[in-house]
Design an enzyme around this catalytic site. Structure first.
Site, PDB file in Angstrom:
ATOM      1  N   LYS A   1       1.777   6.081  10.025  1.00  0.00           N
ATOM      2  CA  LYS A   1       2.530   5.398   8.875  1.00  0.00           C
ATOM      3  C   LYS A   1       1.975   5.465   7.462  1.00  0.00           C
ATOM      4  O   LYS A   1       0.812   6.184   7.303  1.00  0.00           O
ATOM      5  CB  LYS A   1       2.840   3.937   9.145  1.00  0.00           C
ATOM      6  CG  LYS A   1       1.716   3.173   9.074  1.00  0.00           C
ATOM      7  CD  LYS A   1       1.811   1.769   9.311  1.00  0.00           C
ATOM      8  CE  LYS A   1       0.708   0.978   9.436  1.00  0.00           C
ATOM      9  NZ  LYS A   1       0.863  -0.506   9.973  1.00  0.00           N
TER      10      LYS A   1
ATOM     11  N   TYR B   1     -11.066   1.789 -23.036  1.00  0.00           N
ATOM     12  CA  TYR B   1     -10.155   0.747 -23.408  1.00  0.00           C
ATOM     13  C   TYR B   1     -10.622  -0.699 -23.404  1.00  0.00           C
ATOM     14  O   TYR B   1     -11.250  -1.020 -22.370  1.00  0.00           O
ATOM     15  CB  TYR B   1      -8.723   0.851 -22.526  1.00  0.00           C
ATOM     16  CG  TYR B   1      -7.748   2.012 -22.739  1.00  0.00           C
ATOM     17  CD1 TYR B   1      -7.358   2.131 -23.857  1.00  0.00           C
ATOM     18  CD2 TYR B   1      -7.838   2.804 -21.737  1.00  0.00           C
ATOM     19  CE1 TYR B   1      -6.715   3.326 -24.289  1.00  0.00           C
ATOM     20  CE2 TYR B   1      -7.025   3.959 -21.970  1.00  0.00           C
ATOM     21  CZ  TYR B   1      -6.277   4.355 -23.153  1.00  0.00           C
ATOM     22  OH  TYR B   1      -5.719   5.509 -23.434  1.00  0.00           O
TER      23      TYR B   1
HETATM   24  C1  LIG Z   1      -0.226  -0.751  10.905  1.00  0.00           C
HETATM   25  C2  LIG Z   1      -0.127  -1.355  12.132  1.00  0.00           C
HETATM   26  C3  LIG Z   1      -0.890  -0.903  13.400  1.00  0.00           C
HETATM   27  C4  LIG Z   1      -2.239  -0.282  12.775  1.00  0.00           C
HETATM   28  O1  LIG Z   1      -3.178  -1.234  12.428  1.00  0.00           O
HETATM   29  P1  LIG Z   1      -4.640  -0.762  12.021  1.00  0.00           P
HETATM   30  O2  LIG Z   1      -5.207  -2.054  11.661  1.00  0.00           O
HETATM   31  O3  LIG Z   1      -4.569   0.266  10.868  1.00  0.00           O
HETATM   32  O4  LIG Z   1      -5.270  -0.016  13.049  1.00  0.00           O
HETATM   33  C5  LIG Z   1      -0.804  -1.599  14.454  1.00  0.00           C
HETATM   34  N1  LIG Z   1       0.357  -2.252  14.748  1.00  0.00           N
HETATM   35  C6  LIG Z   1       1.360  -2.536  13.835  1.00  0.00           C
HETATM   36  C7  LIG Z   1       2.350  -3.376  14.155  1.00  0.00           C
HETATM   37  C8  LIG Z   1       0.952  -2.076  12.372  1.00  0.00           C
HETATM   38  O5  LIG Z   1       1.957  -2.299  11.694  1.00  0.00           O
END
Ligand SMILES: *Cc1c(COP(=O)(O)O)cnc(C)c1O
Length: 360
Positions: A38, A256
């Protein structure tokens, strides 16, 4: 890389990705390890990552359907788990056509399934809320929900849950979540999926038929490095270059808001990356970068296109030298310690202005 006027880019080490995957998957030899890609594969480029990993993984996971369609359009044919499931009734037919596995986490989604004109035969994952309290069906409601699935849907069902605190190895919450989940599944014996990266790495009891591997795949760790059972290799190296060098007298300030003043005659390097590239604006004075194998530290506020670094103690530093923000020589976890964020956010918010180069 010759066409880059500004030598600011990330390098994505694909063999490291595969080596991380293989080592982590071997920690759970009886589970299938799904690669979570994702958010553009945590900033590494979902299509490239999916193409490279396709021969080695059973399935991918993304957050919502648009991310999965992008992968199908690029020719990825493996099953893709949609973590947020259908976000509208229309998503069901897309999922069915495209072989997306839908997570079902709400009564609304169950109702859409029931409204589907033909029996919905796509693979479904039912999410049980064991204490994350974000998405999912409460354990006490699961039996009632299950009566609304068809026998075919139940046959292929995967029961899943998500941990709130698996990255905290001393936190009893994970054990409680596992117990709650097992209690629900006891009488059903569905296929199951509990573990994220931290679960796979640190909670063997959470290993299920499927595990969902995100962060650690990319060589970043959700748990302290010293607690890792294997050695992860950072996949992304973020690099830029020194655009200018200037000498400062005592008491002169940088950037800044004048948030950094020279306490000694200092040499300041201006580096061609800023918050518009996704380098975090809240990185504090003292955040490390790596120049010519040496650690230098941020001096002054992060600007939109530039950062300024105290290189007074760096041996042999010149305009045009490359600067590593994190990666091979400087862990992203070290960088994250100096700001109000974590490695997940640092990786995912690198912007499109930063080109990616893939090492195969
Ligand atoms: C993003 C996600 C994962 C992966 O989690 P990590 O900590 O990056 O391994 C697994 N399950 C769900 C439901 C997620 O949203």
């Amino acid at each position: 890389m010759n066409n880059l006027s500004r030598k600011t880019y990330s390098t994505v080490n694909l063999p490291a990705l595969l080596s991380n995957y293989t080592q982590i998957a071997n920690l759970a030899p009886t589970s299938k390890t799904i690669a979570v890609i994702k958010a553009n594969a945590y900033g590494h480029g979902a299509v490239e990552v999916a193409k490279y990993l396709s021969p080695h993984v059973p399935a991918f996971a993304v957050a919502f359907i648009d991310e999965a369609i992008q992968l199908r359009d690029a020719g990825i044919t493996l099953p893709i788990l949609i973590i947020e499931g259908a976000l509208s009734y229309q998503d069901l037919s897309i999922a069915l056509e495209q072989n997306f596995w839908l997570m079902v986490h709400s009564t609304e989604q169950v109702n859409w399934l029931k409204q589907y004109p033909t029996p919905y035969v796509g693979k479904l994952w039912l999410k049980v809320d064991t204490g994350m309290n974000r998405l999912g069906i409460k354990p006490s409601d699961v039996d009632g929900i299950l009566t609304q699935f068809s026998p075919e849907q139940l046959e292929n069902l995967v029961l899943c849950t998500h941990f709130s605190s698996a990255d905290e190895l001393g936190n009893p919450k994970t054990q409680l979540q596992i117990q709650q989940f097992e209690q629900v599944n006891e009488k059903h014996g569905y296929k199951k999926s509990l573990a994220n990266s931290a679960g796979i790495l640190s909670w063997p009891k959470s290993h299920g038929d499927y595990n969902r591997l995100g962060l650690a795949l990319y060589g970043a760790t959700p748990i302290p490095i010293n607690d890792l059972p294997i050695k992860l290799t950072p996949v992304m190296t973020l690099q830029s270059t020194i655009m200018a060098l200037r000498k400062l007298n005592i008491d002169e300030s940088v950037g800044y808001g004048e948030t950094w003043q020279a306490k000694r005659p200092s040499l300041i390097a201006t580096v061609a990356i800023g918050y518009a590239d996704g380098y975090p604006r809240n990185a504090k004075n003292g955040t490390p970068v790596c120049i010519n194998g040496q650690i230098a530290t941020l001096a002054g506020r992060v600007s939109m296109d530039m950062i300024t670094v105290d290189v007074t103690d760096i041996v042999d530093v010149n305009v045009g030298d490359s600067v590593e923000l994190w990666g091979e020589n400087l862990t992203i976890e070290t960088v994250a310690e100096h700001l109000d964020s974590n490695n997940y956010e640092l990786l995912t918010r690198i912007s499109n202005r930063v080109p990616k180069f893939y090492v195969k």
